[in-house]
Write an enzyme that holds these catalytic residues in place. Sequence first.
Site, short mmCIF file in Angstrom:
data_model
loop_
_atom_site.label_atom_id
_atom_site.label_comp_id
_atom_site.label_asym_id
_atom_site.label_seq_id
_atom_site.Cartn_x
_atom_site.Cartn_y
_atom_site.Cartn_z
N ASP A 82 15.99 16.31 23.90
CA ASP A 82 16.29 17.50 24.99
C ASP A 82 15.45 17.97 26.02
O ASP A 82 14.05 18.10 25.68
CB ASP A 82 16.40 18.63 24.10
CG ASP A 82 17.20 19.99 24.41
OD1 ASP A 82 18.10 19.87 25.23
OD2 ASP A 82 17.05 21.02 23.78
N HIS A 213 24.32 23.79 28.35
CA HIS A 213 23.13 24.22 27.56
C HIS A 213 23.23 25.69 27.53
O HIS A 213 23.96 26.34 28.10
CB HIS A 213 21.89 23.89 28.44
CG HIS A 213 21.49 22.41 28.74
ND1 HIS A 213 20.34 22.11 27.85
CD2 HIS A 213 22.24 21.45 28.84
CE1 HIS A 213 20.34 20.92 27.92
NE2 HIS A 213 21.38 20.46 28.50
N SER A 216 24.41 29.20 22.72
CA SER A 216 24.35 30.08 21.54
C SER A 216 24.94 31.21 21.70
O SER A 216 25.16 32.01 22.80
CB SER A 216 22.79 30.44 21.03
OG SER A 216 22.41 29.38 20.64
N ASN A 256 25.13 22.80 23.35
CA ASN A 256 23.88 22.61 22.87
C ASN A 256 23.66 24.19 22.31
O ASN A 256 23.85 25.08 22.90
CB ASN A 256 22.70 22.62 24.13
CG ASN A 256 22.47 21.38 24.50
OD1 ASN A 256 23.51 20.52 24.30
ND2 ASN A 256 21.51 20.99 25.43
N ASP A 258 20.67 25.94 19.85
CA ASP A 258 19.55 26.25 19.13
C ASP A 258 19.26 27.63 18.68
O ASP A 258 19.06 27.86 17.41
CB ASP A 258 18.42 25.85 20.15
CG ASP A 258 17.00 25.51 19.40
OD1 ASP A 258 17.08 25.89 18.14
OD2 ASP A 258 15.68 25.62 19.97
P1 13P Z 1 20.59 28.30 23.36
O1 13P Z 1 18.95 29.09 23.47
O2 13P Z 1 21.71 29.10 23.83
O3 13P Z 1 20.70 27.81 21.78
O4 13P Z 1 20.47 26.86 24.06
C1 13P Z 1 19.68 25.75 23.39
C2 13P Z 1 19.83 24.57 24.32
O5 13P Z 1 20.27 24.51 25.57
C3 13P Z 1 19.07 23.33 24.02
O6 13P Z 1 18.85 22.51 25.11
O1 G3H Z 2 16.66 24.45 25.39
C1 G3H Z 2 15.55 24.58 24.89
C2 G3H Z 2 15.75 24.51 23.36
O2 G3H Z 2 16.23 25.79 22.69
C3 G3H Z 2 14.55 23.89 22.83
O3 G3H Z 2 13.55 25.02 22.44
O4 G3H Z 2 11.60 23.80 24.10
O5 G3H Z 2 11.26 25.96 22.04
O6 G3H Z 2 11.97 23.38 21.31
P1 G3H Z 2 12.24 24.55 22.37
ZN ZN Z 3 18.89 23.35 27.06
#
Ligand code: 13P
Ligand code: G3H
Ligand code: ZN
Length: 311
Positions: A82, A213, A216, A256, A258
């Site tokens: 990612d 991306h 969420s 995506n 997270d």
């Molecule tokens: P969120 O922060 O909206 O979950 O997006 C995650 C993401 O784009 C990871 O690449």
């Molecule tokens: O887009 C980013 C993801 O939420 C990953 O987050 O870079 O803190 O692991 P991170």
């Molecule tokens: Zn992302």
Amino acid sequence: MPLVTTTKMFKDAYEGGYAVGAFNVNNMEIIQGIVAAGKKLNAPLILQVSKGARAYANHLYLVKLVEAAVEESGLPIALHLDHGPDFETCKACIDGGFTSVMIDGSSLPYEENVALTKKVVDYAHAHGVVVEGELGQLAGVEDEVSVNAEDASYTNPDQVEDFVKRTGVDSLAIAIGTSHGAYKFKPGQKPQLRFDILEEVSKRLPGFPIVLHGASSVIPEFVEEINKYGGSMPDAIGIPEDMLRQAATMAVCKINIDSDLRLAMTAAIRKHFVEHPSDFDPRQYLRPARDAIEGMVEHKINTVLGCAGKA
Ligand code: 13P
Ligand code: G3H
Ligand code: ZN
């Protein structure tokens, strides 16, 4: 079945009007929770690892955990980098067992993004690995990079054909108003996505898989739970799930997620400690955290992605 690339997943998703969830993984419990939901609903999965996740958990540990998940579940699972920040990180993941990488050149001038993305594609394709590129810039925070809303920019549909043709990417992340993290809109601001841009992009790239991306939804129930059990997350707002569902029926094949996993996990752990203040066995608080991840992924597959039964 070994780890798979996203090629067949995306073709099926495009034709079937659904999307595959790409969930960020950082440790064993997160992987187990996601995979348990995938198994229950017979859904394909993309497990994605950021630069920060590699630094936290170690590349090898994550690859071995994901390989265990593949063997144990029998599901089609892709292991994806990612937000690959540079050629070297992409190469390390391609050489080190990933089946898909993202090269994120979205903050570079256009021609530099094209050149860097093409370099990664040439190396990845020679090794049987697929590549996601990005055009346009999302707001929000990822790792040490933070993009202000004022500096974010929507994808320009006039650029997408040229970008895909010249780079050879297998999928394209676009910016239509989503953003990273738990604070996607200001209080009082009406959440909206630029579906007109998505439609225009898919007209220019018929049949080509698009990635969202920052997708969420920051489900209020979880934010309330965090706040109820001693946390403080004022004004956390995400993308309404019906908008994401709509995108999944269009050209968006990868969504995506997270932050929603982080919120579910954190709410469960906070609740556990308030209710069991003398617990100090990590299994006691990581078990509900893992269950919360499973519940969240199940919810996403059913409500947003539409990929149940598509494994
Ligand atoms: P969120 O922060 O909206 O979950 O997006 C995650 C993401 O784009 C990871 O690449
Ligand atoms: O887009 C980013 C993801 O939420 C990953 O987050 O870079 O803190 O692991 P991170
Ligand atoms: Zn992302």
